[in-house]
Design an enzyme around this catalytic site. Sequence first.
Site, mmCIF file in Angstrom:
data_model
loop_
_atom_site.group_PDB
_atom_site.id
_atom_site.type_symbol
_atom_site.label_atom_id
_atom_site.label_comp_id
_atom_site.label_asym_id
_atom_site.label_seq_id
_atom_site.Cartn_x
_atom_site.Cartn_y
_atom_site.Cartn_z
ATOM 1 N N CYS A 254 0.859 -1.187 0.000
ATOM 2 C CA CYS A 254 0.000 0.000 0.000
ATOM 3 C C CYS A 254 0.895 1.236 0.000
ATOM 4 O O CYS A 254 1.767 1.363 0.853
ATOM 5 C CB CYS A 254 -0.899 -0.009 1.233
ATOM 6 S SG CYS A 254 -1.724 1.569 1.570
ATOM 7 N N CYS A 307 -11.844 -23.762 -2.018
ATOM 8 C CA CYS A 307 -13.292 -23.640 -2.113
ATOM 9 C C CYS A 307 -13.960 -24.015 -0.793
ATOM 10 O O CYS A 307 -13.571 -24.963 -0.125
ATOM 11 C CB CYS A 307 -13.794 -24.544 -3.236
ATOM 12 S SG CYS A 307 -15.579 -24.503 -3.457
#
Length: 492
Positions: A254, A307
């Site tokens: 960032c 998943c």
Amino acid sequence: MSVDMNSQGSDSNEEDYDPNCEEEEEDEDPGDIEDYYDGVANDVEQQGADAFDPEEYQFTCLTYKESESTLNEHMASLAATLKVSHAVAKLVLVSFHWQISEILERHKSNPAQLLVEARVQPTSSKHAMVHSSHHCAVCMQFVRKENLLSLACQHQFCRSCWEQHCTVLVKDGVGVGVSCMAQDCLLRTPEDFVFPLLPSEELKDKYRRYLFRDYVESHYQLQLCPGADCPMVIQVQEPKARRVQCNRCNEVFCFKCRQMYHAPTDCATIRKWLTKCADDSETANYISAHTKDCPKCNICIEKNGGCNHMVIGFLLCSADFCWMCLGDWKTHGSEYYECSRYKENPDIVNQSQQAQAREALKKYLFYFERWENHNKSLQLEAQTYQRIQEKIQERVMNNLGTWIDWQYLQNAAKLLAKCRYTLQYTYPYAYYMESGPRKKLFEYQQAQLEAEIENLSWKVERADSYDRGDLENQMHIAEQRRRTLLKDFHDT
């Protein structure tokens, strides 16, 4: 998912100063697909309004010499305008974060006050007449007048004491912060005052690095790359909490806080969240295990992929459920919003302190479990990415197409990681949000994104069962959900 049963810029190869040489190296996330932002745009981009990318951010990677040249250009221009030395101009620029327009406005209205605020000139009240004395105020030794040195404040000390003062501070990693030795005097020492006082070239080199570090860190448009032993500097036009990547060491971070990229959560919130996770890590340990009990037959199960759609083999109970909430997956499409949303107790404010503390812990664990689960899914899906690469290599070697023919499989895995990474950082955001209509909208979009990511994860893990068009359509839907959430909630 089946389950297991058990218990832009310029580059340079020249040797540059390393402004980060004193900084600690950060561990790389083993679950990260390093370049998942690259190479997938063509598969998901659409013409028109929905092509807007809320993460688009222009930045440039500068070498040490390029960034030094940029800094010196600003410094020389300001020194000429203010009619001060280059070293003093640098201190003024540092004090005002290199905001030249603001400096010029202040200089126009009150030139003397500008230098006082930059701590290069004393206030008139503190600029008292200094009595003629040949005694050093630190060692109290009698010293010849030519061996007494002082800044604009006229606090005189012998050269030997100045040398010791500067040497100790520079050894401790101080650059711009070297100041006057007089008690309560905050004047900073210009670099041209300090350099002649340092006894060795090695110490002078350290001082140059620390000065460069301070100049860059104080500049509102520059950031040092946090990569280990990387001398690159990132330059932007407008500082924002956006994703940037060094073109030398490939570190992604960032721009605003130099920590891992964390959209949509802002810098202050992610700092709070990570601190809380560290402080409460022992409390959260019991939920960080990889195993849970099947809600149908109670057998111990373990995730072997990213998943969250769990399917127990037909030889056992044939359960089909959600890993997070253990709810029936058949009705999960309509209830996914409930799975990702924490249900607040509206009456908790009227209950005992113990009950409120339990509720606070319950809320934290709810968000922490989902944060941690998506982090683990990223690591498991990185393994899926490696398997896809190996499968593509095998097909190419067997003349079953070229790399280009199968590139969409690799791009699907990259996009899945990209979307799941964003989803992981929605949970700290939601944890600190105030209840209200905006939070409800956020949770709705978060749930929509989560549902599409799980659909994409399911298809990526079973790519051979789906044609290319189906997979790319799911990629597009997931990415558009991600972009919509960031457009509405990422701090701009």
